[in-house]
Design an enzyme around this catalytic site. Structure first.
Site, short mmCIF file in Angstrom:
data_model
loop_
_atom_site.label_atom_id
_atom_site.label_comp_id
_atom_site.label_asym_id
_atom_site.label_seq_id
_atom_site.Cartn_x
_atom_site.Cartn_y
_atom_site.Cartn_z
N ASN A 39 0.82 -1.33 0.04
CA ASN A 39 -0.11 0.10 -0.08
C ASN A 39 0.89 1.29 -0.02
O ASN A 39 1.62 1.61 1.10
CB ASN A 39 -0.91 0.05 1.17
CG ASN A 39 -2.22 1.01 1.11
OD1 ASN A 39 -2.36 1.55 0.11
ND2 ASN A 39 -3.00 0.85 1.84
N HIS A 124 -14.03 -5.08 10.20
CA HIS A 124 -13.94 -4.13 11.07
C HIS A 124 -15.29 -3.44 11.25
O HIS A 124 -16.11 -3.56 10.36
CB HIS A 124 -13.14 -3.00 10.05
CG HIS A 124 -11.87 -3.47 9.91
ND1 HIS A 124 -10.99 -2.77 9.44
CD2 HIS A 124 -11.04 -4.65 10.12
CE1 HIS A 124 -9.47 -3.42 9.24
NE2 HIS A 124 -9.70 -4.61 9.80
N ARG A 149 -13.46 -6.18 14.99
CA ARG A 149 -12.47 -5.21 15.48
C ARG A 149 -13.18 -4.05 15.56
O ARG A 149 -13.69 -3.52 14.56
CB ARG A 149 -11.36 -5.10 14.49
CG ARG A 149 -10.14 -4.41 14.80
CD ARG A 149 -9.26 -3.94 13.70
NE ARG A 149 -9.51 -2.81 12.87
CZ ARG A 149 -8.93 -2.38 12.13
NH1 ARG A 149 -7.53 -2.56 11.98
NH2 ARG A 149 -9.29 -1.02 11.56
N TYR A 161 -6.41 6.73 13.16
CA TYR A 161 -6.42 5.54 12.46
C TYR A 161 -7.72 4.40 12.48
O TYR A 161 -8.25 4.64 13.67
CB TYR A 161 -5.22 4.69 12.79
CG TYR A 161 -5.40 3.40 12.19
CD1 TYR A 161 -5.89 2.13 13.09
CD2 TYR A 161 -5.54 3.16 11.03
CE1 TYR A 161 -6.24 0.85 12.54
CE2 TYR A 161 -5.51 1.78 10.25
CZ TYR A 161 -6.14 0.65 11.17
OH TYR A 161 -6.50 -0.47 10.60
N ASP A 213 -6.95 -2.49 17.29
CA ASP A 213 -5.94 -2.32 16.93
C ASP A 213 -5.18 -0.81 17.23
O ASP A 213 -5.61 0.28 16.91
CB ASP A 213 -6.01 -2.27 15.27
CG ASP A 213 -4.67 -2.35 14.50
OD1 ASP A 213 -4.46 -2.61 13.27
OD2 ASP A 213 -3.66 -2.16 14.99
N HIS A 215 -2.40 0.07 16.51
CA HIS A 215 -1.40 0.42 15.26
C HIS A 215 -0.16 1.19 15.45
O HIS A 215 0.02 2.38 15.09
CB HIS A 215 -2.56 1.65 14.40
CG HIS A 215 -2.37 1.32 13.02
ND1 HIS A 215 -1.65 2.43 12.21
CD2 HIS A 215 -2.86 0.51 11.96
CE1 HIS A 215 -1.61 1.77 10.98
NE2 HIS A 215 -2.50 0.48 10.97
N GLU A 239 -3.60 -5.28 19.12
CA GLU A 239 -2.84 -5.52 17.81
C GLU A 239 -1.84 -4.14 18.03
O GLU A 239 -2.29 -3.01 18.34
CB GLU A 239 -3.57 -5.58 16.74
CG GLU A 239 -2.98 -5.56 15.33
CD GLU A 239 -3.84 -5.77 14.25
OE1 GLU A 239 -4.73 -5.91 14.59
OE2 GLU A 239 -3.14 -5.29 13.21
N GLU A 265 1.85 -7.46 10.94
CA GLU A 265 1.58 -7.07 9.61
C GLU A 265 2.62 -6.25 9.01
O GLU A 265 2.61 -6.31 7.54
CB GLU A 265 0.28 -6.33 9.77
CG GLU A 265 0.33 -4.99 10.22
CD GLU A 265 -0.90 -4.27 10.27
OE1 GLU A 265 -1.98 -4.94 10.87
OE2 GLU A 265 -0.96 -3.16 9.35
N ARG A 286 0.65 -11.98 12.70
CA ARG A 286 -0.13 -11.44 11.59
C ARG A 286 0.27 -11.08 10.19
O ARG A 286 -0.41 -10.70 9.43
CB ARG A 286 -0.46 -9.88 12.08
CG ARG A 286 -1.32 -10.12 13.52
CD ARG A 286 -2.78 -10.09 13.44
NE ARG A 286 -3.03 -8.71 12.85
CZ ARG A 286 -3.93 -8.60 11.74
NH1 ARG A 286 -4.57 -9.62 11.17
NH2 ARG A 286 -4.40 -7.42 11.17
N ASP A 319 -6.15 -3.46 1.43
CA ASP A 319 -4.88 -3.49 0.42
C ASP A 319 -4.19 -4.73 0.19
O ASP A 319 -2.97 -4.72 -0.16
CB ASP A 319 -4.00 -2.22 0.94
CG ASP A 319 -3.80 -2.37 2.37
OD1 ASP A 319 -4.71 -1.97 3.05
OD2 ASP A 319 -2.68 -2.63 2.81
N GLU A 342 -8.27 -12.13 9.06
CA GLU A 342 -8.88 -10.69 8.86
C GLU A 342 -9.52 -10.41 7.39
O GLU A 342 -9.08 -11.05 6.55
CB GLU A 342 -7.93 -9.59 9.12
CG GLU A 342 -8.32 -8.26 8.90
CD GLU A 342 -7.21 -7.34 9.17
OE1 GLU A 342 -6.33 -7.42 8.98
OE2 GLU A 342 -7.71 -6.08 9.33
N TRP A 405 2.46 6.45 12.38
CA TRP A 405 0.99 6.42 11.72
C TRP A 405 0.23 5.01 12.30
O TRP A 405 0.78 3.96 11.99
CB TRP A 405 0.67 6.74 10.33
CG TRP A 405 -0.54 6.71 9.86
CD1 TRP A 405 -1.85 7.37 10.49
CD2 TRP A 405 -1.32 5.61 9.38
NE1 TRP A 405 -2.75 7.21 9.77
CE2 TRP A 405 -2.66 5.98 9.10
CE3 TRP A 405 -0.85 4.32 8.78
CZ2 TRP A 405 -3.65 5.08 8.53
CZ3 TRP A 405 -1.71 3.47 7.87
CH2 TRP A 405 -3.11 3.71 8.02
#
Ligand code: CS2
Ligand code: MG
Length: 405
Positions: A39, A124, A149, A161, A213, A215, A239, A265, A286, A319, A342, A405
């Site tokens: 992404n 989500h 989530r 986010y 999450d 993030h 997460e 991830e 993940r 993505d 997910e 981010w």
């Protein structure tokens, strides 16, 4: 009877968001597809594939999947990282697709067969304020999801986010020649998160699995504080509590909370995370098929994890293309310590560009019985949606300091 690779083409398409797709063709006319989407860096992976990988594939035996993986990984010298591993991931999935098609079997049958009847999935639910978030979670429960989530807005911040203030469907990458800049305030988030998630748990009761999450944004102490505060919420996992580079952080977090932890991830190889697994500093890994160098390497990550009772839970946002997603569901069917997949969901047009045998029903996924990965690529339709530059946001604290981010 050995076959030979005669072509490897890279396609950039943007049916609502950008995807990088690899098509490998053999002399026997068998076609395999792979996903190489990173992404915001799609052009980099497309060039790596077109300029440095595709020419090396022509003439190779498509059945020598592991040798090709080692050739592209160890033969590169400059290895690991998202761009390299996504390119290798695309080749790996395309070759598994070809092998399974030649065998006339769905991929999971070549990976050891089914260890379960269907694959648990989560999706989500996000909304700016808590009452709207409860409605969003309810809407997912009505779709049959057994795991959701939850992401929410933070008072005082214009964006956060995982949730847009004014748009229902959250897509992190925004069109344009440069990343959007968002503001972040960890203190405001930490003041708000426990109450927001407790409100969701109070609303749904204890049967629905809830995930959140963080993030990549907290310090070890902040992550430990949040994990402890969320213990009464009984999360399935919390997460990415801290940035992936500081893996020592999870040792401290682990000492202070029993809230299950998920990470990975943004990792790309078993080397990125083996300490977290062998020291059981996390409960779930993940990494997505595309970002882990494909099915071949993700299987090795999950095999290491199995020895330490850590479970696989691959990344599955919009993505990650339906090609990787399909391969991931085949892994879900055939990997004993696979926990949950997910499934953020795709726009209808994406389903048209990538017709697929995988399906969702009643909170679970199934890869289908089509030979191969079971995901096609409509090149003609894809050509109508050319690549359109889009970037993930950049975050700054309220004082302007750049942050994660
Ligand atoms: C998120 C992703 O789904 C998740 O767990 O972390 O949405 C992530 O932000 C995007 O994949 C980044 O491209
Ligand atoms: Mg995430």
């Amino acid at each position: 009877m050995t076959d030979t690779i005669v072509g490897a083409e890279v396609f950039l398409t943007s049916p609502g968001r950008n995807y990088v797709t690899l098509r490998i063709t053999t002399a026997d006319g068998v076609v395999g597809h792979g996903d190489a989407t990173v992404n915001g860096r799609e052009l980099a992976v497309a060039s790596y594939l077109r300029d440095h990988v595709a020419p090396l594939l022509v003439g190779r035996d498509p059945a020598r999947i592991e040798d090709t993986w080692q050739y592209l990984y160890r033969g590169a010298y400059w290895r690991r990282g998202p761009i390299t591993m996504a390119a290798i991931g695309a080749v790996d999935v395309a070759l598994w697709d070809i092998l399974a098609k030649r065998a006339g079997q769905p991929l999971y049958q070549l990976l050891g067969g089914a260890v379960r009847d269907r694959v648990l999935t989560y999706t989500h639910a996000s909304a700016w304020d808590t009452s709207a978030l409860l409605d969003a979670v309810d809407a997912r429960r009505e779709q049959g999801f057994r795991a959701v989530r939850a992401q929410f807005g933070v008072p005082g911040l214009p964006t956060v986010y995982g949730v847009h203030k004014d748009v229902a469907a959250y897509e992190p990458a925004a069109r344009g020649a440069a990343p959007a800049e968002e503001r972040w305030d960890t203190s405001a988030y930490l003041r708000h998160a426990p109450a927001a998630l407790a409100a969701v748990r109070d609303h749904v009761g204890h049967e629905l699995e809830l995930l959140h999450d963080a993030h990549h944004r907290l310090t070890p102490q902040q992550a430990a504080r949040l994990g402890k505060a969320l213990e009464p919420v009984d999360l399935y996992w919390l997460e990415d509590v801290t940035p992936a580079e500081n893996q020592e952080a999870l040792r401290l977090v682990r000492q202070h909370t029993t809230t299950p932890l998920a990470i990975g991830e943004v990792f790309n190889t078993v080397f990125d995370l083996h300490h977290l697994v062998t020291e059981q500093l996390v409960d779930f890994v993940r990494v997505a098929v595309v970002h882990a160098g494909g099915v071949s390497h993700l299987r090795k990550i999950f095999a290491l994890a199995e020895a330490f009772q850590v479970r696989g839970a691959p990344h599955g946002p919009s993505d990650v293309s339906p090609v990787s997603f399909g391969a991931s569901v085949h892994l879900g069917m055939s990997t004993h310590n696979f926990a949950i997949q997910e499934y953020m969901g795709y726009a209808d047009l994406v389903h048209e560009v990538f017709p697929h045998a995988w399906s969702y029903a009643d909170g679970y996924l199934h890869p289908g019985q089509e030979p191969g990965v079971g995901v096609g690529f409509d090149e003609r339709l894809a050509a109508r949606y050319p690549y359109d530059p889009a970037y993930l946001p950049v975050a700054r604290r309220l004082d302007g300091t750049l942050t994660d981010w």
